[in-house]
Design a protein around this motif. Sequence first.
Motif, short mmCIF file in Angstrom:
data_model
loop_
_atom_site.label_atom_id
_atom_site.label_comp_id
_atom_site.label_asym_id
_atom_site.label_seq_id
_atom_site.Cartn_x
_atom_site.Cartn_y
_atom_site.Cartn_z
N GLU A 50 3.89 18.97 -13.56
CA GLU A 50 3.58 20.18 -12.57
C GLU A 50 4.06 21.47 -13.34
O GLU A 50 3.43 22.51 -13.23
CB GLU A 50 4.63 19.94 -11.49
CG GLU A 50 4.11 18.71 -10.56
CD GLU A 50 5.35 18.70 -9.41
OE1 GLU A 50 6.54 18.77 -9.81
OE2 GLU A 50 4.73 17.99 -8.57
N LEU A 51 5.08 21.41 -14.19
CA LEU A 51 5.64 22.39 -15.05
C LEU A 51 4.66 22.91 -15.76
O LEU A 51 4.28 24.14 -15.81
CB LEU A 51 7.10 22.11 -15.75
CG LEU A 51 7.47 23.27 -16.69
CD1 LEU A 51 8.24 24.38 -15.57
CD2 LEU A 51 8.62 22.69 -17.44
N MET A 52 3.87 22.39 -16.68
CA MET A 52 2.72 22.73 -17.57
C MET A 52 1.61 23.43 -16.64
O MET A 52 0.96 24.30 -17.18
CB MET A 52 2.38 21.55 -18.33
CG MET A 52 3.42 20.83 -19.26
SD MET A 52 3.96 22.13 -20.48
CE MET A 52 2.54 22.64 -21.57
N LEU A 53 1.23 22.59 -15.53
CA LEU A 53 0.24 23.39 -14.83
C LEU A 53 0.67 24.68 -14.16
O LEU A 53 -0.08 25.73 -14.39
CB LEU A 53 0.04 22.36 -13.74
CG LEU A 53 -1.04 23.05 -12.56
CD1 LEU A 53 -2.52 23.10 -13.11
CD2 LEU A 53 -1.09 21.92 -11.17
N VAL A 54 1.95 24.85 -13.89
CA VAL A 54 2.33 26.20 -13.34
C VAL A 54 2.27 27.40 -14.46
O VAL A 54 1.91 28.27 -14.35
CB VAL A 54 3.78 26.04 -12.88
CG1 VAL A 54 4.47 27.34 -12.51
CG2 VAL A 54 3.90 25.38 -11.33
N ILE A 55 2.87 26.75 -15.56
CA ILE A 55 3.01 27.84 -16.68
C ILE A 55 1.66 28.14 -17.10
O ILE A 55 1.25 29.43 -17.53
CB ILE A 55 3.74 27.28 -17.91
CG1 ILE A 55 5.20 27.01 -17.47
CG2 ILE A 55 3.46 28.03 -19.05
CD1 ILE A 55 5.81 26.38 -18.55
N ALA A 56 0.63 27.17 -17.25
CA ALA A 56 -0.88 27.45 -17.74
C ALA A 56 -1.40 28.37 -16.88
O ALA A 56 -2.14 29.48 -17.24
CB ALA A 56 -1.53 26.29 -18.01
N LEU A 57 -1.49 28.04 -15.58
CA LEU A 57 -2.11 28.65 -14.75
C LEU A 57 -1.60 30.21 -14.32
O LEU A 57 -2.48 31.26 -14.21
CB LEU A 57 -2.40 28.08 -13.09
CG LEU A 57 -2.97 28.57 -12.13
CD1 LEU A 57 -4.21 28.71 -12.38
CD2 LEU A 57 -2.99 27.80 -10.89
N GLY A 58 -0.39 30.29 -14.22
CA GLY A 58 0.34 31.73 -13.99
C GLY A 58 -0.34 32.35 -15.03
O GLY A 58 -0.30 33.62 -14.99
N ASN A 59 -0.07 32.03 -16.32
CA ASN A 59 -0.48 32.90 -17.45
C ASN A 59 -1.70 33.22 -17.76
O ASN A 59 -2.08 34.30 -18.19
CB ASN A 59 0.37 32.44 -18.87
CG ASN A 59 1.93 32.40 -18.93
OD1 ASN A 59 2.28 33.57 -19.11
ND2 ASN A 59 2.66 31.44 -18.73
#
Length: 418
Positions: A50-59
Amino acid sequence: MPHNDHPLSEVPAQARKGFWSLTVVLFGFTFFTSTLWAGGSLGTAFSFGELMLVIALGNLLLGAYAATLAYIGCKSGLHTVLMGRFCFGEWGSKLSDVILAFTQIGWYAWGTATVAMILVETTALPEPMETGLMVVFGLAFCITAMIGYRGLDWLSRVAVPVMLMFILFTLYTGFGQAGGVGGLLDQEPTTEMGFGAALTIVIGTFVGGATLATNWTRFARTPRIAVIATLAAFVLGNGLMVLTGALGALVYHEVDIVHVMLAQGFVAMTVTMLLLNIWSTQDNTIYNFGVAGCNLLRTQRRRLVTVLGAVIGTGLAVLGMYDYLVPFLILLGTFIPPLGGVIMADFWLRHRGRYPALEHAQLASFHWPGLLAYGAGSVAAFYSPVVPPVIGVLAAALAYMVLTHSGRPRPIGTRNRP
């Protein structure tokens, strides 16, 4: 005035810069310690996937927003607050000046307090020295900003490679101590945070900076250079910083990245990283304030305004700005993006991708469609249950489109720029 960086006019062709110069300055801006702290607040709230998804999408969302404004900055040769004159009016643009200047002062105060507090902690200096160090660094950080783009470029050419090395080394160490991918996947979150709130924090870490990226992309030789350099800095650079902070929190259950690096045994590296990291962003931050302040006060004295901003930021640091980072990020993620939404809509819809020459433009004192659209975007972002920064941009742009195509309210007082 030589090397004054054109605070109230378009950047001329002879002052334009190449890809590497612009990229290193933008990376120096996005490599900021506060992004590590923001990433740390995410690392304890999500599983690794979930963390990687948040970071990728947010950036990706942040990078797309920044790159769009970067393109406009290069095409026009203008920075954000000068664009505000077209979409908000001659006097209405002071709204964007105040909002953007406030965000940069907030960051400057936070960074100044951070470096003083961590130096005291890592070097065992007496705690009463914190205030004195804040004053010293608060004034020192603005030196390269006073020089202008050249000063930012010089410092970033040293700081960015060193910072990148530190970040990658810290990521490698944390990855190994976590037991590789399997160990990271086994980590369980210890706090709770909604997906929308997490995206807001990722975008909020640098949405103020993204809105002001035009301060440097206006120097780009071509729009292609501006867009690629901005995407690299805001997607890769900012993404690496968020990931480093989040991974440290996930592995060590410690939000404070400095404590993570100390736990890894990197005392000297921590102090070096801290100084280079914060300085290379602080000078960009206070440079932003100087540019916004020049437009607000209609003065060419950028260096003087820069110093005044450093004094104000230092005062806020001494008064305790350090304790309000996460609320400050959420505030930025709500009220800054609508500014960019109005600017983009105005550039493409009203000006068809080309501003008139600023010195010859007939500008209303208040351009009400822009001001009302910004208000609508801010309200939509504030009450949005999902990803307020994105909703703010879209709502502001849509409101501007509706207002400009349904008959514009009569402007108050049209006159030439002074």
